[in-house]
Design an enzyme around this catalytic site. Structure first.
Site, PDB file in Angstrom:
ATOM      1  N   GLY A  46       0.754  -1.220  -0.099  1.00  0.00           N
ATOM      2  CA  GLY A  46      -0.057   0.038   0.155  1.00  0.00           C
ATOM      3  C   GLY A  46       0.616   1.353  -0.269  1.00  0.00           C
ATOM      4  N   GLN A  51       2.922  10.098   1.230  1.00  0.00           N
ATOM      5  CA  GLN A  51       4.406   9.436   1.423  1.00  0.00           C
ATOM      6  C   GLN A  51       5.142   9.840   0.153  1.00  0.00           C
ATOM      7  OE1 GLN A  51       2.442   5.472   2.039  1.00  0.00           O
ATOM      8  NE2 GLN A  51       4.254   5.301   3.119  1.00  0.00           N
ATOM      9  N   CYS A  94       5.620  -0.166   7.073  1.00  0.00           N
ATOM     10  CA  CYS A  94       5.318   0.909   6.337  1.00  0.00           C
ATOM     11  C   CYS A  94       6.367   1.506   5.498  1.00  0.00           C
ATOM     12  CB  CYS A  94       5.004   2.098   7.144  1.00  0.00           C
ATOM     13  SG  CYS A  94       4.479   3.824   6.366  1.00  0.00           S
ATOM     14  N   LEU A  95       6.330   1.696   4.304  1.00  0.00           N
ATOM     15  CA  LEU A  95       7.546   2.265   3.193  1.00  0.00           C
ATOM     16  C   LEU A  95       8.174   3.490   3.803  1.00  0.00           C
ATOM     17  CD1 LEU A  95       6.058   1.303  -0.159  1.00  0.00           C
ATOM     18  CD2 LEU A  95       7.931  -0.136   1.315  1.00  0.00           C
ATOM     19  N   HIS A 136      -4.712   1.767   7.324  1.00  0.00           N
ATOM     20  CA  HIS A 136      -3.320   2.172   7.445  1.00  0.00           C
ATOM     21  C   HIS A 136      -2.977   3.332   6.313  1.00  0.00           C
ATOM     22  CE1 HIS A 136       1.014   1.437   7.765  1.00  0.00           C
ATOM     23  NE2 HIS A 136       1.178   2.357   6.804  1.00  0.00           N
ATOM     24  N   GLU A 137      -3.331   3.127   4.850  1.00  0.00           N
ATOM     25  CA  GLU A 137      -3.147   4.275   3.944  1.00  0.00           C
ATOM     26  C   GLU A 137      -4.194   5.497   4.226  1.00  0.00           C
ATOM     27  OE1 GLU A 137      -0.694   3.471   2.521  1.00  0.00           O
ATOM     28  OE2 GLU A 137      -0.707   1.568   2.975  1.00  0.00           O
ATOM     29  N   HIS A 140      -2.590   7.806   6.667  1.00  0.00           N
ATOM     30  CA  HIS A 140      -1.435   8.631   6.118  1.00  0.00           C
ATOM     31  C   HIS A 140      -2.278   9.953   5.460  1.00  0.00           C
ATOM     32  CE1 HIS A 140       2.243   6.525   6.035  1.00  0.00           C
ATOM     33  NE2 HIS A 140       1.499   5.279   5.628  1.00  0.00           N
TER      34      HIS A 140
END
Ligand SMILES: [Zn+2]
Length: 174
Positions: A46, A51, A94-95, A136-137, A140
């Protein structure tokens, strides 16, 4: 398509609230495609527009397992219509917080309304890993990271390690 640099925490840009898109037009479609390419390359399941430095309410997810066909979702202006009372705990990564993981509990199922890449309104009932990933996304888009769901002690350990890794990567002053 192009890959985009991913912002790594701690970074104030990850704490900002993203704005809705007025319409999913060519520029938003390009952003979605670039985000997907960036996510697959990373690799991740994701990615949210903040991000990659775009303060737009756009996310992409693909929770297909390695042996399954790709199942990408391109999502703009997501809105959670319903959340199950039942929770599920997943070890989240997470990236933007590379190599760090922590257990986070979230509703196991959600019902989502969003705009797809054709600017059509869609609804999706997501459960399990897909539901976790979408929540989660969406976090953000509110400037919230998965570490904001865990204890301040654990959060600070992770953020301090990331800050240290950043300092070590920065070029030495001349
Ligand atoms: Zn993330």
């Amino acid at each position: 398509m192009a890959t985009l640099p991913i912002i790594v925490a701690p970074d104030l840009r990850l704490a900002k609230k993203a704005k809705p898109v007025a319409k999913v037009d060519d520029s938003v479609r390009r952003l979605m495609d670039d985000m997907l390419e960036t996510m697959y390359l990373a690799p991740g399941i994701g990615l949210a527009a903040p991000q990659v430095g775009a303060l737009k309410r756009v996310i992409v997810v693909d929770c297909a397992k390695g042996d399954e066909d790709p199942a990408p979702y391109k999502i703009a202006n997501p809105e959670i219509l319903w959340r199950s009372d039942e929770l599920m705990t997943n070890s989240e990564g997470c990236l933007s917080l590379p190599e760090h993981y922590a257990d986070v509990s979230r509703p196991k199922e959600i019902r989502l309304r969003y705009l797809d890449e054709q600017n059509e309104i869609r609804e999706l009932h997501a459960k399990g890993l897909l539901a976790t990933c979408i929540q989660h996304e969406i976090d953000h888009l509110e400037g919230v990271l998965f570490v904001d769901h865990i204890s301040a002690l654990k959060r600070n350990i992770i953020l301090r390690k990331l800050a240290k890794a950043k300092r070590q990567k920065a070029p030495a002053p001349v």
